[in-house]
Design an enzyme around this catalytic site. Structure first.
Site, short mmCIF file in Angstrom:
data_model
loop_
_atom_site.label_atom_id
_atom_site.label_comp_id
_atom_site.label_asym_id
_atom_site.label_seq_id
_atom_site.Cartn_x
_atom_site.Cartn_y
_atom_site.Cartn_z
N HIS A 1 37.80 31.70 36.32
CA HIS A 1 36.67 32.30 35.75
C HIS A 1 35.83 31.09 34.95
O HIS A 1 36.25 30.77 33.92
CB HIS A 1 36.86 33.39 34.98
CG HIS A 1 37.42 34.60 35.76
ND1 HIS A 1 36.29 35.43 36.46
CD2 HIS A 1 38.63 34.90 36.37
CE1 HIS A 1 36.77 36.37 36.91
NE2 HIS A 1 38.37 36.05 37.17
N CYS B 1 36.72 33.97 41.97
CA CYS B 1 38.00 34.79 42.08
C CYS B 1 37.96 35.82 43.38
O CYS B 1 38.03 35.32 44.50
CB CYS B 1 38.10 35.61 40.92
SG CYS B 1 39.64 36.28 40.52
N TYR B 2 37.55 37.01 43.04
CA TYR B 2 37.59 38.01 44.48
C TYR B 2 36.12 37.31 45.10
O TYR B 2 36.36 37.61 46.56
CB TYR B 2 37.00 39.23 43.67
CG TYR B 2 36.85 40.48 45.03
CD1 TYR B 2 37.82 40.99 45.48
CD2 TYR B 2 35.64 40.90 45.35
CE1 TYR B 2 37.69 41.89 46.66
CE2 TYR B 2 35.27 41.64 46.41
CZ TYR B 2 36.41 42.38 46.95
OH TYR B 2 36.23 43.31 47.73
N GLU C 1 32.99 31.39 33.78
CA GLU C 1 31.99 31.87 32.90
C GLU C 1 32.80 32.17 31.33
O GLU C 1 31.82 32.39 30.42
CB GLU C 1 31.33 33.07 33.63
CG GLU C 1 32.34 34.27 33.59
CD GLU C 1 33.24 34.35 34.75
OE1 GLU C 1 33.28 33.35 35.63
OE2 GLU C 1 33.83 35.35 35.44
N ASP D 1 12.47 43.69 19.83
CA ASP D 1 12.03 43.64 21.32
C ASP D 1 10.52 44.26 21.36
O ASP D 1 9.83 43.62 22.04
CB ASP D 1 13.10 44.66 21.84
CG ASP D 1 14.37 44.22 21.93
OD1 ASP D 1 14.42 42.93 21.53
OD2 ASP D 1 15.50 45.11 22.09
N GLY E 1 36.24 40.52 41.02
CA GLY E 1 36.12 42.15 41.02
C GLY E 1 37.56 42.75 41.22
O GLY E 1 38.62 41.88 41.26
N LYS F 1 18.90 39.24 25.17
CA LYS F 1 18.17 39.41 24.04
C LYS F 1 18.11 37.97 23.22
O LYS F 1 17.18 37.74 22.59
CB LYS F 1 19.42 40.01 22.99
CG LYS F 1 18.98 40.30 21.51
CD LYS F 1 18.46 41.72 21.53
CE LYS F 1 17.96 42.16 20.25
NZ LYS F 1 17.44 43.56 19.94
#
Ligand code: XMP
Length: 518
Positions: A173, A87-88, A175, A231, A60, A374
């Site tokens: 990070h 991180c944060y 991710e 969808d 963040g 998705k």
């Protein structure tokens, strides 16, 4: 609103405003573990209702020592479940458990080399040195009592830490793609540290959703509006799998679909998947309402209004209906519940839902895809036996070709657009690009230009070709497709489509442009 209760192992991702929070959720799902993104400051008493198996605290933009900084409920760190702070999130752990966080002497942004000091748990099976992606200003000079350092980098003495109770933090990070072993680190946290197993699969999801839908609907009747997109098609197929004949689908052909689109949707949904479909050919009604309209917003409103009129007539004709099934996806759910940062996103969505469903109809909602991204919807569609061309269909706007036919929408102009669009998509598919790009389509401009075709002077339409890459349609870039493909598209359109003598390629990203031209 009715939705599936979480009965499977759940990881909660506490969102402290990182631009990567959604990406963390995607990575956890890719590891076949179910997770949900929740506001970072949610009290533990609320979080506990979801019986999480582990928590991940996101990064963040704030600094933990600022008075307004969003804080994690300290009770969450004492709940006896594994916690990974990123991180944060790591700084929050340090801050709350007795360590120190302060502004670092150097901001660490971009690639860094991680030196692993403890190759158990989080870093098990990974190299002793590996590149990672950093993005932080604060650092942790002192870790909390009972913690030990697991790794360091040039600018962070404690680039990773952990205690024996499964509470751990990483300054980088995992991710983002720039941390090549990031997926492995997250998997280690999920499987080794938290003891979870990869059980969140399309098959398990379908089995669970079918049970839930059955118990929710009982003997009731469900209505679903098919748009032709993936969808609503997957949502309908899933509901059909659960309750069969109690579902009625309405497919409104608004006359603004692409070449052979209505036929293909009916063929698959009705003939192959045996769905109970009411097909409404309302093309003339839409086109006469659109006559003379050139303003983009008015076109959208008109299509939306006529859709509601048609849908209401159909719903009445069907009789007593208890539920409405919709193909809402998880990113929409996150966007509509997230605070400030998503404000503009929400506005864009409302705008785009023109052509959606009547607000006044009083049904209970079933949103069986509400927890899915998705790519997971596509996996579910494939598992349900839907053909590839339905499952991998690119997004198509609700107002259809009306907003790609600049100027007045007439049958003649739509016919030109349909043919040109067919060529674009055909070539993109033939060249193996269809799944790589977000959307590829033709736009019929309101311009006519001079050309020479077969020794004759012509004065006819300009078609624009739009091909974009994107992750979520919020931002997009024009796709760098090979010149040869562009050449072939141009050549085929001017040869095969009557009334077009010039083809241009749109090289605008979003922002400043949008994906659609109107
Ligand atoms: P823009 O043009 O705003 O579009 O960059 C972003 C994405 O949304 C689609 N789009 C719509 N989808 N109803 C929809 O269902 C709409 O009114 C609508 N307008 C745009 C567009 O195709 C792109 O994927």
């Amino acid at each position: 609103m009715v939705e599936a209760p979480p009965t499977r192992a759940t990881v909660l991702i506490l969102d402290f405003g990182s631009q990567y929070s959604q990406l963390i959720a995607r990575r956890v799902r890719e590891a076949s573990v179910y997770c949900e993104l929740v506001p970072g400051t949610t009290p533990w008493s609320e979080l506990a209702k979801k019986s999480p198996s582990a928590l991940i605290l996101s990064g963040g933009p704030a600094s933990v020592y600022e008075p307004e900084a969003p804080q994690v409920d300290p009770a969450a760190l004492k709940a006896g479940i594994p916690v990974l702070g990123i991180c944060y999130g790591m700084q929050l752990i340090a801050h709350h458990l007795g360590g120190e966080v302060e502004p670092g002497p150097l901001r660490e942004f971009g690639p860094a080399m991680l030196e692993v000091e403890d190759a158990e748990g989080l870093f098990a099976g990974l190299p002793a040195e590996m590149p990672v992606w950093m993005s932080h200003g604060d650092h942790i000079p002192k870790i909390p009592p009972g913690f030990r350092g697991l790794a360091r980098s040039a600018n962070s003495r404690y680039a990773a830490f952990s205690n024996d109770a499964g509470i751990m933090g990483i300054q980088f990070h995992p991710e983002v793609v720039h941390t090549p072993h990031g997926r492995d680190i997250l998997r280690n946290f999920l499987y080794r540290v938290s003891g979870l197993t990869p059980t969140w699969t399309a098959g398990s999801y379908i089995a669970e959703a079918v049970e839930t839908i059955r118990s929710m609907v009982g003997g009731g009747r469900v209505l679903c509006a098919l748009s032709g997109g993936v969808d609503s098609a997957v949502a309908a197929t899933l509901v059909d799998r659960a309750i069969g004949d109690q579902l009625t689908c309405v497919f409104v052909n608004n006359g603004l679909l692409r070449k052979e689109e209505a036929e293909r949707v009916l063929e698959v949904m009705h003939r192959d998947l045996d769905l109970n479909i009411r097909y409404v050919d309302a093309g003339e009604r839409f086109l006469s309402a659109l006559r003379g309209i050139t303003d983009p917003e008015e076109k959208r409103r008109t299509v939306g209004r006529v859709f509601i009129e048609v849908f209401e007539i159909e719903a009445k004709a069907i009789g007593e209906i208890d539920f409405l099934a919709q193909g809402t996806l998880y990113p929409d759910v996150i966007e509509s519940t997230a605070p400030d940062t998503a404000a503009s996103a929400v506005k864009i969505k409302t705008h785009h839902n023109v052509g959606g469903l009547p607000p006044g109809l009083r049904f209970k909602l079933i949103e069986p895809l509400r927890h899915l991204f998705k790519d997971e919807v596509r996996a579910v569609g494939a598992e349900l036996g839907m053909p590839d061309d339905m499952v991998w269909r690119q997004p198509f706007p609700g107002p259809g070709l009306a907003i790609r036919c600049l100027g007045e929408v007439t049958e003649e102009r739509l016919a030109i657009l349909r043919e040109a669009d067919w060529v674009v998509v055909d070539e993109i598919k033939k060249n193996g690009l269809y799944r790589q790009v977000w959307q590829s389509f033709a736009v019929l401009t309101p311009l006519e230009t001079v050309g020479v075709q077969g020794d004759y002077r012509t004065y006819s339409n300009v078609v624009a070709v739009r091909v974009v890459t994107s992750d979520d349609a919020m931002t997009a870039d024009w796709a760098r497709i090979p010149y040869e493909v562009l050449a072939r598209i141009s050549n085929r359109i001017t040869n095969e489509v009557n009334g077009v003598n010039r083809v241009v390629f749109d090289i605008t990203s979003k922002p400043p442009g949008t994906i659609e031209w109107e």
